[in-house]
Design a protein around this motif. Structure first.
Motif, PDB file in Angstrom:
ATOM      1  N   GLY A  45       0.921  -1.265   0.011  1.00  0.00           N
ATOM      2  CA  GLY A  45      -0.057   0.070  -0.065  1.00  0.00           C
ATOM      3  C   GLY A  45       0.997   1.288  -0.240  1.00  0.00           C
ATOM      4  O   GLY A  45       0.401   2.534  -0.326  1.00  0.00           O
ATOM      5  N   ASN A  46       2.140   1.073   0.317  1.00  0.00           N
ATOM      6  CA  ASN A  46       2.850   2.411   0.639  1.00  0.00           C
ATOM      7  C   ASN A  46       4.208   2.145  -0.303  1.00  0.00           C
ATOM      8  O   ASN A  46       5.354   2.447   0.606  1.00  0.00           O
ATOM      9  N   ASN A 102      -1.566  -0.684   8.629  1.00  0.00           N
ATOM     10  CA  ASN A 102      -0.829   0.331   8.099  1.00  0.00           C
ATOM     11  C   ASN A 102       0.170   0.907   9.160  1.00  0.00           C
ATOM     12  O   ASN A 102      -0.448   1.651  10.246  1.00  0.00           O
ATOM     13  N   ILE A 109       2.746  13.257  16.130  1.00  0.00           N
ATOM     14  CA  ILE A 109       1.590  14.200  16.622  1.00  0.00           C
ATOM     15  C   ILE A 109       1.897  14.365  17.945  1.00  0.00           C
ATOM     16  O   ILE A 109       1.798  15.585  18.427  1.00  0.00           O
ATOM     17  N   ALA A 119     -10.359  11.797  18.515  1.00  0.00           N
ATOM     18  CA  ALA A 119      -9.894  11.882  17.083  1.00  0.00           C
ATOM     19  C   ALA A 119      -8.956  10.983  16.566  1.00  0.00           C
ATOM     20  O   ALA A 119      -8.813  10.530  15.415  1.00  0.00           O
ATOM     21  N   VAL A 121      -6.463  20.313  17.006  1.00  0.00           N
ATOM     22  CA  VAL A 121      -5.630  19.296  17.046  1.00  0.00           C
ATOM     23  C   VAL A 121      -6.175  17.855  16.281  1.00  0.00           C
ATOM     24  O   VAL A 121      -5.921  17.239  15.439  1.00  0.00           O
ATOM     25  N   ALA A 122      -7.584  17.813  16.719  1.00  0.00           N
ATOM     26  CA  ALA A 122      -8.449  16.564  16.528  1.00  0.00           C
ATOM     27  C   ALA A 122      -8.503  16.630  14.826  1.00  0.00           C
ATOM     28  O   ALA A 122      -8.306  15.694  14.071  1.00  0.00           O
ATOM     29  N   LEU A 132      -6.710  18.208  12.561  1.00  0.00           N
ATOM     30  CA  LEU A 132      -5.479  18.142  12.001  1.00  0.00           C
ATOM     31  C   LEU A 132      -5.123  16.491  11.778  1.00  0.00           C
ATOM     32  O   LEU A 132      -4.816  15.770  10.957  1.00  0.00           O
ATOM     33  N   THR A 133      -5.420  15.765  13.020  1.00  0.00           N
ATOM     34  CA  THR A 133      -5.215  14.309  13.099  1.00  0.00           C
ATOM     35  C   THR A 133      -5.966  13.727  12.048  1.00  0.00           C
ATOM     36  O   THR A 133      -5.491  12.831  11.366  1.00  0.00           O
ATOM     37  N   VAL A 134      -7.371  13.987  12.032  1.00  0.00           N
ATOM     38  CA  VAL A 134      -8.158  13.205  11.189  1.00  0.00           C
ATOM     39  C   VAL A 134      -7.886  13.455   9.782  1.00  0.00           C
ATOM     40  O   VAL A 134      -7.999  12.125   8.898  1.00  0.00           O
ATOM     41  N   THR A 151      -5.255  14.333   8.494  1.00  0.00           N
ATOM     42  CA  THR A 151      -3.981  13.439   8.025  1.00  0.00           C
ATOM     43  C   THR A 151      -4.124  12.044   7.865  1.00  0.00           C
ATOM     44  O   THR A 151      -3.976  11.507   6.739  1.00  0.00           O
ATOM     45  N   MET A 152      -5.093  11.433   8.540  1.00  0.00           N
ATOM     46  CA  MET A 152      -5.275   9.762   8.641  1.00  0.00           C
ATOM     47  C   MET A 152      -5.897   9.750   7.335  1.00  0.00           C
ATOM     48  O   MET A 152      -5.884   8.468   6.680  1.00  0.00           O
ATOM     49  N   VAL A 153      -6.993  10.699   6.764  1.00  0.00           N
ATOM     50  CA  VAL A 153      -7.656  10.264   5.498  1.00  0.00           C
ATOM     51  C   VAL A 153      -6.850  10.667   4.471  1.00  0.00           C
ATOM     52  O   VAL A 153      -7.240  10.308   3.276  1.00  0.00           O
ATOM     53  N   ILE A 209      -2.944  11.202   4.296  1.00  0.00           N
ATOM     54  CA  ILE A 209      -1.521  10.700   3.852  1.00  0.00           C
ATOM     55  C   ILE A 209      -0.999   9.412   4.469  1.00  0.00           C
ATOM     56  O   ILE A 209       0.207   9.511   4.928  1.00  0.00           O
ATOM     57  N   VAL A 210      -2.037   8.624   4.709  1.00  0.00           N
ATOM     58  CA  VAL A 210      -1.474   7.395   5.457  1.00  0.00           C
ATOM     59  C   VAL A 210      -1.295   6.221   4.322  1.00  0.00           C
ATOM     60  O   VAL A 210      -0.558   5.577   4.382  1.00  0.00           O
ATOM     61  N   TRP A 211      -2.042   6.293   3.128  1.00  0.00           N
ATOM     62  CA  TRP A 211      -1.860   5.467   2.156  1.00  0.00           C
ATOM     63  C   TRP A 211      -1.567   6.484   0.782  1.00  0.00           C
ATOM     64  O   TRP A 211      -2.023   7.447   0.822  1.00  0.00           O
ATOM     65  N   TRP A 212      -0.683   5.737  -0.011  1.00  0.00           N
ATOM     66  CA  TRP A 212      -0.334   6.418  -1.222  1.00  0.00           C
ATOM     67  C   TRP A 212       0.028   5.490  -2.183  1.00  0.00           C
ATOM     68  O   TRP A 212      -0.001   4.190  -2.014  1.00  0.00           O
TER      69      TRP A 212
END
Ligand code: HEA
Ligand code: HEA
Ligand SMILES: [Cu+2]
Lengths: 363, 618, 212, 105
Positions: free
Chosen positions: A194-195, B235, B245, C44, D91-92, D94-96, D98-100, D102-105
């Motif tokens: 995946g990465n 992942n 973070i 979050a 912050v929440a 930003l976190t969310v 990010t996760m949707v 730049i976690v997979w590419w």
């Protein structure tokens, strides 16, 4: 405390002296003598940032020393009460705005180069013959799959000079990081499909370049060295041709090597491959004899090879070969004779005339 | 002083007193002792690392051992040494600086300490069974697949200690908001209090990410979850994000209070009001805010792509601006002042160029493209030791010399203080300056050994020699502490000619701090009274009864329960019988929470008459 | 002052915001809000993890969100929890009017609703695990789902035990300045649980059903 | 209420609380309606590209109601709670995000 200035100056001089003594590091290893496009581009960025830092540093240190010398409490003036200033709008604005400007100067090329280094689609005219290689990091060695060439090999990465070679990087166990400092910056190899990461490398000159794993990957992380062997495009083509046409079943000349081959095919082939084959448990050994190093770190000679075969754990702790067959960790160790035969076999696996020496000769 | 009390009370009574105390000054001492011991442990680990790297191809420690050493060194230093030492300083100084009798939640303050302490002990017990070996960043899947229980200890130890830190952070926030003396407006708070406030904010918002990250790792390792396993759709990049973070704000959590402390020290020993006070406050808040938007600069080579890398690069560089504001404001506080080179000031003065160099390294790292070369090399090691040792450790030394009178009522020897400073300072630069070059010359970090003939020998040797000098400095400091304690010479309440409220009361302060709450008339309240008044704070209230909280053993028991449950969690992987320990531990913890909830704890009063007689000020 | 705090509050002679009448109360109130700010980040992180992993059942043959979830039970659970939020508002309403009996009554209803919510959740998990064979260990989606929803469930359970404890502890002695802040922040906690649930039903269930 | 000068402050606040309770009930009714709409839209199988933003918006409004009315954030003395909650939300987010992204590419 009068020694303050003196001591730092001595320290500084001492530092400079050390640096000259050690130079900029080993050529083909150090990032300070770029030998490839990526490293070159980055070196310029580095130098720009150093210049900015020196400018700011000089200003800060000038004020610093001035203040420390000029405003020390004098023995005869202990009761002096300085003026209690609240601040100064102009000065405060100055040291907000100037750093911002300096940072803009740094940020613009940073962004530009970040995008440039990430541009991994070959241009139209190069599309046809651009070399693309799938790199897989494994504990503690590297595997390469040349797309479209049906070549798979391990440890020593052959590339043609003077062009961008495209890499697709992945890992099959934990994260590793592919780094050849004098050619380009590093990129992580992520596990899973995946990465997958992409990057390109471009070596200006022929040579054997040092590569290192740069992400902690287990006990032998520090021993996961590899080499990039940059040869001229013609030599590269020949190498590719040789590798493609390798006779995986050729009978070795010496008797001992023949016995070694038998042994190899009986026990080693489960993990290692000769000829193009996907990354296995152990490295592909097709051109083992021309490897620069055994296991990435030992000089390539018979004595070292026997040592490696018999005691891999002592050389690379935690490697996946330990205990897989009769080496130190097993009940029936490999006999010296067997090891000798295996070594003879492996050290004649030399399908191509193009070897690291060709690259080194050009240096 | 505590030893004097000890003689009066006997050892058992003193021990019990400290186990149950809710007094912020005693908790500060506890943090100091525990953090100090962990600092020595971390320092010892550092020395072993440097010995291993003194010469090429060394076999002083094994490869597996080396990875355990760096992991424990990083983890111990950050979580168990630097943070608690900073908490020690915050605990001793913040309530005194704002003119409070106590913190907002004395009970929680004690709970925070014991959680940290048991978490730290749990983590270090792993030395007996195999310590964590995946680096302090514990990147999955190396950490999730690491054999043995090392990483389990990491997960449980940090989870427990982290909970303590979070609780401590909330306590400081409420203390600073609600417990300030009359007249102590926000914009009159000493900078140390301000930075303690912002640091607590960062703790509040950063630690939950670590908590979740650790939970996920715990589930993966101990209960067969698949968060980080690519084969099962997981992942590992999620861990990297969650860790950073938390992790990036963490480094500002470490350094901000130190910035505040230096502001106070510089102003005191230059006899000048802090230059650009409001800009300093603003810069602190801005650093805290930006600190949450830069974490991916630790992941430039992970493969996030050029867009993300560029955004995070620029955001990171932006932090240089408020930090620069601070550097220049410090310099201009000294400008025109009357600088006294005491030991705290000496550490402070050494901090400015050291930290600036470290910051420069940071900005260079922030240039994303260039970080492809620096990342995971000794350049990074050099950067962060420059900011952490040159910032935080120098700061802790400065703070301890500065507030020693408030801790113990005695003064550390100035002579020995300076004697300890020089080898540490010189050793520090020797150790870490050269590492910038080692990194660029091709030495990645976390390398058990470097190979011969790669021109890395000399640099590494110099670095090791520097580390020895640092150790010498640290030992001299320890000697200073011992000598001072044995001598036990009392000092006045205000030995430095201070400017802030903590210097308006005796050293050590009576357990109720202020007999009468002071009235604050401006920034640097004591200084104002010295210049414009009679040199003493005017009380804001008539002498009256003082309400004090009761001591409690519950925080200790509550933390002990989690400590026990921690073992259960770690070993139930081998044998489900260990789950019994989980239940026992959780029962102890939940049970003591229950007791806390149903038992009224109203505290007690010190009566006016006793105050007049001078109770508590021994 | 301290033992005064234990005096039963009577209409007509007491402050109108008993939860914030003492310094301790003010501290609790503020500290708890701060804590909720931190909890926001905590959830979050879990939501983020879930969103990153919820599409990852495909490569393991397990059911994805769209196949797994049903909406009826979730709807009932939502209404239960929303209602319990309202009942705890009633409780605090009566607390402010210093009517202890009514406060206890409404809190009692809140607790009952809370337990029925929890019952539904356990039933739901049981269905998934036993009938759909979809567990915490099945795949990354499973791990992320149970972690997020389970964490919320854990908060519900903790909240219920907490409210019950202070209800029983104070049943005999009524409302006073010492326990008023405790009741108040427990209700804040309960509302926060509801806030989280609103996002869970929207992001996990509804969006899951939509395949996004 | 201003003319209620004769009553004790208790009566005064009791009245005020009662007023407030009315708003609480309205809030609750709206929350239920929002929930119904959200579920309804999903069951009616509108285009997800339309539905998803709408149900997220509804959730946010609903949470706003919880915070401001049920949790009294609109009362005075809630400045700091609001500041901290919104910092957490920042912050929440930003976190969310990010996760949707730049976690997979
Ligand atoms: C106290 C701790 C601390 C502090 C304060 C900082 C401060 C900074 N850090 Fe550092 N950092 C760490 C601790 C810290 N760091 C740690 C522990 C790691 C490694 C973790 C690991 O991987 O194990 C790390 C790693 C790290 C990286 C990742 C490197 C990598 O792994 O590849 C980066 C990249 O951007 C970075 C950047 C910065 C920047 C820009 C600052 C800035 O805040 C610095 C700002 C200060 C100045 C710039 C100096 C003063 C300013 C002026 C005089 C004004 C004018 C200046 C200019 C115009 C330049 N740090
Ligand atoms: C607060 C943080 C902190 C501090 C203060 C230090 C302090 C020091 N650190 Fe460390 N370090 C880290 C945080 C810190 N470090 C982190 C986070 C890492 C990364 C880990 C990882 O990769 O995962 C790291 C990694 C790291 C490395 C890289 C390892 C590698 O990548 O392979 C090295 C190597 O030189 C090093 C050295 C040192 C040295 C010499 C000191 C010195 O300054 C220490 C000085 C202190 C002393 C010398 C103590 C004196 C005491 C004694 C001598 C013992 C006496 C004993 C008794 C009386 C019982 N550190
Ligand atoms: Cu950082």
């Amino acid at each position: 405390m009068k020694g303050w200035m003196g001591k730092s100056r001595v320290l500084f001089l001492f530092g400079i002296m050390l640096l000259t003594l050690s130079g900029c590091g080993l050529p083909n290893l150090t990032a300070l003598e770029p030998k490839g496009e990526g490293a070159d581009v980055i070196y310029d960025l580095m130098m720009l940032s150093v210049i900015i830092m020196v400018v700011v540093g000089v200003i800060v240190m000038a004020i610093y020393f001035f203040v420390l010398i000029r405003y020390r409490q004098k023995d005869d003036n202990q009761d002096y009460i300085p003026k209690q200033t609240e601040g100064n709008k102009f000065l405060e604005l100055l040291w907000t705005v100037v750093p911002i400007l300096l940072l803009v100067v740094l940020a613009v090329p940073t962004v530009q180069k970040t995008f440039m280094l990430a541009d991994t689609t070959p241009s139209e005219e190069d599309k046809e013959d651009a070399v693309t290689i799938e790199v897989t990091g494994k504990q503690y060695w590297w595997h390469y799959n040349y797309n479209g060439l049906e070549i798979q090999t391990s440890q020593d990465l052959y590339i043609p000079t003077g062009e961008r070679v495209y890499l697709k990087l992945a890992a099959s166990d934990v994260i590793h990081s592919f780094w050849v400092p004098s050619i380009s910056g590093k990129m992580d190899t992520n596990p899973g499909d995946g990465n997958v990461n992409e990057m390109w490398i471009n070596a200006y000159e022929e040579g054997v370049y040092y590569g290192k794993c740069a992400e902690l990957c287990g006990p032998s992380h520090s021993l996961m060295s590899f080499k990039v062997i940059a040869v001229s495009p013609e030599e590269f083509d020949q190498w590719a041709e040789d590798m493609k046409n390798v006779d995986t079943d050729a009978t070795p000349e010496s008797e001992s090597a023949q016995a070694g081959k038998e042994l190899f095919n009986n026990s080693c082939i489960g993990c290692h491959a000769i000829g193009s084959a996907p990354a296995g448990v152990g490295p592909n050994l097709t051109n083992f004899a021309s490897r620069v190093k055994i296991a990435g770190i030992l000089d390539n000679n018979k004595q070292n090879l026997i040592k490696w075969l018999q005691h891999p754990e002592e050389i690379k702790p935690g490697n996946k070969m330990t205990g897989k067959y009769g080496n130190t960790e097993a009940k029936n160790p490999l006999t010296s004779e067997e090891a000798d035969q295996l070594a003879d076999y492996l050290l004649q696996l030399n399908p191509s005339d193009i070897t690291p020496e060709d690259a080194e000769a050009q240096e | 002083m505590s030893t004097a009390t000890a003689q009066k009370k006997g050892f058992g009574a003193t021990l019990w007193d400290y186990l149950t105390t809710v007094d912020h000054k005693k908790i500060a001492i506890l943090y100091l002792i525990a953090g100090g011991i962990f600092f020595l442990a971390g320092g010892l680990e550092a020395m072993l690392i440097r010995i291993q790297l003194a010469v090429p191809d060394n076999d002083f420690v094994s490869a597996g051992m080396y990875n355990q050493l760096i992991t424990m060194h990083g983890t111990t230093m950050i979580f168990l040494a630097a943070m608690p030492l900073i908490f020690a300083l915050m605990n001793i100084a913040v309530p005194l600086q704002i003119g409070a009798r106590d913190v907002a939640f004395p009970f929680l303050n004690s709970l925070g300490f014991w959680l940290f302490f048991f978490g730290g002990v749990l983590l270090n017990i792993s030395w007996f069974t195999g310590a964590p070996d995946a680096g302090w960043t514990a990147y999955a899947p190396l950490s999730t697949t690491s054999p043995g229980h090392g990483v389990d200890y990491y997960v449980m130890g940090l989870q427990i200690a982290g909970a303590g830190t979070l609780i401590g952070g909330i306590n400081f926030l409420v203390t600073i908001v609600n417990m300030r003396a009359p007249g102590m407006t926000y914009m009159r708070m000493p900078l140390f209090t301000w930075t303690a406030f912002v640091t607590s904010v960062l703790i509040l918002f950063a630690f939950p990410a670590l908590t979740v990250g650790l939970f996920l790792m715990m589930f993966d390792r101990m209960f067969g979850a698949n968060f980080f396993d690519p084969q099962m759709g997981g992942n590992h990049v999620i861990w990297e994000h969650l860790f950073w973070i938390f992790g990036h704000p963490e480094v500002y959590i470490l350094v901000l209070p130190i910035f505040g402390l230096f502001s106070d020290i510089i102003s005191t020993f230059s006899k000048k009001r802090l230059f650009g006070y409001s800009a300093m406050v603003f810069a602190t808040v801005l650093i805290g805010f930006l600190g949450f938007m830069v974490w991916a600069h630790h992941m430039f080579t992970t493969g996030l792509g050029p867009v993300a890398n560029s955004i995070f690069a620029i955001a990171t560089m932006a932090i240089a601006v408020p930090t620069g504001i601070k550097i220049f404001n410090w310099l201009f506080t000294m400008w025109g002042g009357s600088i006294r080179m005491t030991t705290p000031m000496l550490w402070t003065v050494a901090f400015i160029p050291s930290f600036t160099l470290g910051g420069f390294g940071g900005v260079m790292l922030a240039a994303a493209a260039a970080d492809y070369q620096y990342h995971d090399t000794y350049f990074v090691v050099a950067h962060f030791h420059y900011v952490i040792v040159g910032g935080v450790v120098f700061g802790v030394f400065a703070g301890l010399h500065y507030w020693w009178p408030k801790f113990f009522g005695t003064m550390l020897s100035e002579k020995l203080g300076k004697l300890a400073f020089w080898p540490f300072f010189i050793g520090f630069h020797l150790t870490f300056f050269i590492q910038h070059f080692l990194g660029l010359m091709g030495m990645p970090r976390r390398y058990w050994k470097f190979l011969p003939d790669q021109n890395l020998d000399l640099g590494n040797l110099v670095s090791t020699i520097g580390a020895v000098l640092m150790a010498i400095g640290a030992v001299i400091f320890l000697y200073n502490v011992i000598v001072t304690s044995v001598k036990g010479e009392k000092v006045s309440g205000d030995p430095w000619d201070g400017r802030t409220l903590e210097w308006s009361i005796p050293s050590p302060p009576p357990f109720y701090n202020f007999t009468q709450t002071p009235l604050v008339r401006g920034l640097d309240p004591l200084w104002i009274e010295k210049r414009q008044g009679n040199g003493k704070m005017t009380p804001a209230e008539p002498l009256g009864d003082i309400h004090m909280p009761n001591n409690s053993f519950i925080p200790f028991v509550m933390s002990l329960g989690l400590f026990i449950a921690g073992f259960g969690f770690i070993y139930q992987v081998d044998d489900s019988k260990w789950l019994g320990l989980v239940f026992v531990g959780m029962l102890i913890t939940l049970g003591s929470m229950f007791v806390r909830s149903v038992k009224d704890d109203l505290g007690y009063h010190i009566h006016k008459e006793d105050l007049e007689k001078g109770a508590g000020s021994e | 002052m301290s033992s005064d705090q234990l005096q039963r509050l009577k209409p007509g002679q007491s402050p109108h915001e008993p939860e914030k009448a003492t310094l301790e109360g003010k501290n609790k109130f503020l500290g708890f809000w701060f804590f909720l700010g931190g909890e926001t980040v905590l959830f979050a992180s879990l939501f983020g993890t879930y969103l990153a992993l919820n599409g990852e059942a495909s490569n393991t043959n397990g059911p994805g969100p769209a196949e797994l979830f049903g909406l009826e039970l979730v709807f009932i659970m939502t209404i239960i929890l929303l209602t319990s939020s309202l009942t705890s508002v009633y409780a605090i309403y009566h607390m402010k009017n210093l009517d202890f009996k009514k406060m206890q009554l409404w809190l009692g209803i809140t607790v009952l609703l809370g337990f029925s919510f929890l019952g539904c959740e356990i039933y739901e998990f049981y269905e998934y695990i036993v009938h759909e064979n979809h567990t915490f260990r099945s795949d990354a989606f499973g791990s992320a789902f149970y972690a997020l929803v389970g964490f919320h469930g854990g908060h519900v359970l903790f909240g219920l035990l907490w409210i019950l404890t202070i209800m029983i502890r104070n049943a005999k002695r009524g409302l006073n300045l010492y326990n008023a802040p405790k009741f108040y922040i427990a209700s804040l906690y309960w509302h926060f649980i509801d806030v989280v649930w609103v996002f869970i039903f929207t992001v996990v269930y509804l969006m899951g059903k939509l395949g996004g | 209420m201003a003319n209620n000068t004769n009553s004790t402050s208790y009566e005064f606040y009791k009245q005020k609380n009662k007023e407030e309770m009315k708003y609480q009930l309205i809030t609750f009714a709206l929350m239920i309606i929002f929930t119904l709409v959200a579920f309804g839209m999903v069951i009616a199988e509108y285009d997800p590209l339309f539905t998803i933003p709408v149900i997220i918006l509804l959730a946010c409004v609903q949470v706003g109601f919880q915070l401001y009315y049920f949790m009294h954030m609109y009362h005075k003395g809630h400045g700091l709670p609001a500041l901290f909650l919104y910092s957490g939300v920042f912050v929440a987010l930003l976190t969310v995000i990010t996760m949707v992204t730049i976690v997979w590419w």
